[in-house]
Write an enzyme that holds these catalytic residues in place. Structure first.
Site, PDB file in Angstrom:
ATOM      1  N   GLY A 175      33.042  51.416  32.313  1.00  0.00           N
ATOM      2  CA  GLY A 175      33.936  50.794  32.834  1.00  0.00           C
ATOM      3  C   GLY A 175      34.104  50.599  34.295  1.00  0.00           C
ATOM      4  N   LYS A 224      27.284  43.295  32.554  1.00  0.00           N
ATOM      5  CA  LYS A 224      28.126  42.689  33.752  1.00  0.00           C
ATOM      6  C   LYS A 224      27.257  42.997  35.110  1.00  0.00           C
ATOM      7  CE  LYS A 224      28.791  47.155  35.441  1.00  0.00           C
ATOM      8  NZ  LYS A 224      28.462  47.837  36.761  1.00  0.00           N
ATOM      9  N   ALA A 284      21.412  64.575  37.258  1.00  0.00           N
ATOM     10  CA  ALA A 284      22.235  64.830  38.465  1.00  0.00           C
ATOM     11  C   ALA A 284      22.407  63.968  39.350  1.00  0.00           C
ATOM     12  CB  ALA A 284      21.607  66.137  38.943  1.00  0.00           C
ATOM     13  N   GLY A 285      22.484  62.732  39.097  1.00  0.00           N
ATOM     14  CA  GLY A 285      22.727  61.650  39.783  1.00  0.00           C
ATOM     15  C   GLY A 285      24.269  61.404  40.284  1.00  0.00           C
ATOM     16  N   SER A 301      28.612  48.191  44.983  1.00  0.00           N
ATOM     17  CA  SER A 301      27.655  48.002  43.674  1.00  0.00           C
ATOM     18  C   SER A 301      25.995  47.646  44.131  1.00  0.00           C
ATOM     19  CB  SER A 301      28.018  46.788  42.731  1.00  0.00           C
ATOM     20  OG  SER A 301      27.077  46.397  42.221  1.00  0.00           O
ATOM     21  N   ARG A 302      25.431  48.651  43.552  1.00  0.00           N
ATOM     22  CA  ARG A 302      23.967  48.514  43.869  1.00  0.00           C
ATOM     23  C   ARG A 302      23.515  47.445  43.253  1.00  0.00           C
ATOM     24  NH1 ARG A 302      23.023  54.279  41.387  1.00  0.00           N
ATOM     25  NH2 ARG A 302      24.787  53.134  40.087  1.00  0.00           N
ATOM     26  N   GLY A 332      26.699  61.194  37.010  1.00  0.00           N
ATOM     27  CA  GLY A 332      26.945  62.555  36.458  1.00  0.00           C
ATOM     28  C   GLY A 332      27.595  63.676  37.418  1.00  0.00           C
TER      29      GLY A 332
HETATM   30  N1  LIG Z   1      26.817  55.289  40.440  1.00  0.00           N
HETATM   31  C1  LIG Z   1      27.959  54.637  40.002  1.00  0.00           C
HETATM   32  O1  LIG Z   1      28.835  54.356  40.740  1.00  0.00           O
HETATM   33  C2  LIG Z   1      27.772  54.480  38.379  1.00  0.00           C
HETATM   34  C3  LIG Z   1      26.818  54.679  37.704  1.00  0.00           C
HETATM   35  N2  LIG Z   1      26.869  54.452  36.233  1.00  0.00           N
HETATM   36  C4  LIG Z   1      25.861  54.429  35.327  1.00  0.00           C
HETATM   37  O2  LIG Z   1      25.362  55.747  35.363  1.00  0.00           O
HETATM   38  C5  LIG Z   1      23.941  55.552  35.084  1.00  0.00           C
HETATM   39  C6  LIG Z   1      23.141  56.645  36.109  1.00  0.00           C
HETATM   40  O3  LIG Z   1      23.424  56.320  37.319  1.00  0.00           O
HETATM   41  P1  LIG Z   1      23.542  56.952  38.702  1.00  0.00           P
HETATM   42  O4  LIG Z   1      23.887  58.442  38.486  1.00  0.00           O
HETATM   43  O5  LIG Z   1      24.507  56.297  39.743  1.00  0.00           O
HETATM   44  O6  LIG Z   1      22.146  56.897  39.303  1.00  0.00           O
HETATM   45  P2  LIG Z   1      21.450  57.832  40.285  1.00  0.00           P
HETATM   46  O7  LIG Z   1      20.205  57.016  40.848  1.00  0.00           O
HETATM   47  O8  LIG Z   1      22.471  58.567  41.357  1.00  0.00           O
HETATM   48  O9  LIG Z   1      20.966  59.291  39.602  1.00  0.00           O
HETATM   49  C7  LIG Z   1      19.961  58.971  38.417  1.00  0.00           C
HETATM   50  C8  LIG Z   1      19.696  60.495  38.120  1.00  0.00           C
HETATM   51  O10 LIG Z   1      18.803  60.374  36.991  1.00  0.00           O
HETATM   52  C9  LIG Z   1      17.481  61.022  37.318  1.00  0.00           C
HETATM   53  N3  LIG Z   1      16.645  60.622  36.252  1.00  0.00           N
HETATM   54  C10 LIG Z   1      15.918  59.351  36.479  1.00  0.00           C
HETATM   55  N4  LIG Z   1      14.941  59.403  35.677  1.00  0.00           N
HETATM   56  C11 LIG Z   1      14.912  60.452  34.981  1.00  0.00           C
HETATM   57  C12 LIG Z   1      14.319  60.989  34.040  1.00  0.00           C
HETATM   58  N5  LIG Z   1      13.293  59.831  33.606  1.00  0.00           N
HETATM   59  N6  LIG Z   1      14.554  61.902  33.275  1.00  0.00           N
HETATM   60  C13 LIG Z   1      15.529  62.718  33.921  1.00  0.00           C
HETATM   61  N7  LIG Z   1      16.083  62.340  34.800  1.00  0.00           N
HETATM   62  C14 LIG Z   1      15.879  61.102  35.519  1.00  0.00           C
HETATM   63  C15 LIG Z   1      17.256  61.169  38.724  1.00  0.00           C
HETATM   64  O11 LIG Z   1      16.785  62.177  39.006  1.00  0.00           O
HETATM   65  C16 LIG Z   1      18.887  61.152  39.370  1.00  0.00           C
HETATM   66  O12 LIG Z   1      19.424  62.344  39.387  1.00  0.00           O
HETATM   67  C17 LIG Z   1      23.345  54.415  35.459  1.00  0.00           C
HETATM   68  O13 LIG Z   1      23.233  53.817  34.057  1.00  0.00           O
HETATM   69  C18 LIG Z   1      24.449  53.505  35.928  1.00  0.00           C
HETATM   70  O14 LIG Z   1      24.727  52.322  35.608  1.00  0.00           O
HETATM   71  C19 LIG Z   1      28.123  54.096  35.876  1.00  0.00           C
HETATM   72  C20 LIG Z   1      29.309  53.953  36.470  1.00  0.00           C
HETATM   73  C21 LIG Z   1      29.281  54.274  37.884  1.00  0.00           C
HETATM   74  O1  LIG Z   2      28.787  50.132  37.112  1.00  0.00           O
HETATM   75  C1  LIG Z   2      29.330  50.503  38.076  1.00  0.00           C
HETATM   76  C2  LIG Z   2      30.669  50.332  38.490  1.00  0.00           C
HETATM   77  O2  LIG Z   2      31.194  50.300  37.579  1.00  0.00           O
HETATM   78  C3  LIG Z   2      28.291  50.841  39.284  1.00  0.00           C
HETATM   79  O3  LIG Z   2      27.636  49.629  39.803  1.00  0.00           O
HETATM   80  P1  LIG Z   2      26.241  49.722  40.216  1.00  0.00           P
HETATM   81  O4  LIG Z   2      25.533  50.588  39.341  1.00  0.00           O
HETATM   82  O5  LIG Z   2      25.915  48.069  40.512  1.00  0.00           O
HETATM   83  O6  LIG Z   2      26.209  50.410  41.575  1.00  0.00           O
END
Ligand SMILES: NC(=O)C1=CN([C@@H]2O[C@H](COP(=O)(O)OP(=O)(O)OC[C@H]3O[C@@H](n4cnc5c(N)ncnc54)[C@H](O)[C@@H]3O)[C@@H](O)[C@H]2O)C=CC1
Ligand SMILES: O=C(CO)COP(=O)(O)O
Length: 320
Positions: A130, A185, A8-9, A248-249, A12
């Protein structure tokens, strides 16, 4: 076929929003009750502040029930993917497991589709990756991503199922190329952030992006990926976005290294562990990835940004 999201990040939840707009009912699995409560009762997601959630989105801590959906979007951080999959008792036979994370697993030294294949060999692994910030997808801004699946029929079905009016998916069977582009990347984005943070200028950043892309294609070629995948959305496209945007983080983490500032440890920064994993992978495969190696050193606190740049500038001169 129904769709559910594990994790639920920010990403997602953004994908759930985008699919809910197309008429899908989406259940999100979260590991903690507070997040489930925020989604179900307050109609908000903690990691996507300011964006109200429609009734079509619900949440649950019951992973066994959520994981019954035919298509599962796996949107947890890379290093927790294996642990999340092993929480599910079912073999998930014939279900489509779409990795939505970017990185290389430190234990297995594989990308997310490799982790899926090991943990759930009867499932169909795919990856969605992407250039896309979660916030952009959540706000329904135009976005294009790569959907990679070795099973061509399943890939075509997923492309149809997950594309929306604003989210355009391109399809490939090259899962290896798609996941390596998305993983590496982030490492290069940390290097670029550090370069800008240290005040080294845009020319230096362009050099890091270009030589970083050479490292991405070198590793990908060694692992049998197709060069055109690296030149596509999941490689070059995401590299361009992540190395140039303060949204981007990974880039911001690099900036903080260059500026010698503290960085919020609660933020997901995939590139740090990926730099470690790909450095190990490179040693195993007998190839050089000097920028990734320096990001690993600097990220681990073993080397300063200026020492890393001096090292990169003093490497033997070579053909491009
Ligand atoms: N935020 C963005 O703009 C984008 C993120 N992504 C990718 O999506 C993936 C997730 O990133 P975000 O959603 O941004 O991160 P986030 O930090 O917003 O959320 C991560 C979620 O995963 C949960 N989590 C962490 N460890 C866990 C575990 N051991 N078991 C169950 N749940 C767990 C956390 O509680 C949180 O809800 C990463 O690999 C990121 O590279 C891809 C494209 C865009
Ligand atoms: O993957 C992403 C953009 O495509 C999000 O980038 P960050 O994880 O660096 O915030």
């Amino acid at each position: 076929m129904s769709i559910a999201v594990l994790g639920a990040g920010a990403f997602g939840t953004a994908l759930a929003l985008s699919l809910a707009r197309e008429g899908h009912e989406i259940c999100i699995w979260a590991r903690d009750a507070a997040t489930v409560d925020a989604i179900n009762s307050d109609r908000r997601a903690p990691r996507l502040p300011g964006i109200p959630l429609p009734e079509a989105i619900s949440a649950s801590t019951d992973i066994a029930t959520v994981a019954r959906a035919g298509t599962l979007l796996l949107a947890v951080p890379m290093q927790s993917l294996h642990a999340v999959l092993t929480r599910i008792e079912s073999p998930l036979a014939g279900q489509r497991l779409v990795a939505c994370c970017k990185g290389v697993d430190l234990q297995e030294l594989t990308g997310p589709t490799g982790v899926i294949a090991h943990a759930k060999p009867q499932a169909i692994p795919a990856i969605l990756t992407g250039p896309s910030f979660a916030d952009d997808i959540a706000r329904n801004l135009p976005t294009a991503l790569t959907l990679a699946c070795r099973d061509e029929a399943a890939g075509t079905a997923l492309q149809q199922q997950l594309s929306t009016g604003a989210l355009r998916l391109y399809r490939t069977t090259d899962t290896s190329g798609a996941e390596l582009g998305g993983a590496l990347k982030n490492v290069i984005a940390i290097a670029c952030g550090a370069c800008i943070g240290e005040g080294l200028g845009d020319s230096a950043r362009a050099a890091l992006m270009t030589r970083g892309f050479a490292e991405m294609t070198r590793l990908a070629a060694k692992l049998g990926a197709r060069p055109e995948t690296l030149a596509g959305l999941s490689g070059l496209g995401d590299l361009a976005l992540t190395c140039t945007s303060e949204l981007s983080r990974n880039y911001r983490f690099g900036l903080s290294l260059g500026k010698h500032e503290r960085f919020d440890p609660s933020l997901t920064v995939e590139g740090v562990k990926t730099a470690e994993a790909v450095s190990r992978l490179a040693a195993k495969l007998g190839i050089e990835l000097p920028i990734c190696a320096m990001v690993h050193e600097v990220g681990g606190g073993g080397t300063s940004v200026s020492e890393a740049i001096t090292y990169l500038l003093n490497r033997p001169l070579k053909e491009e």
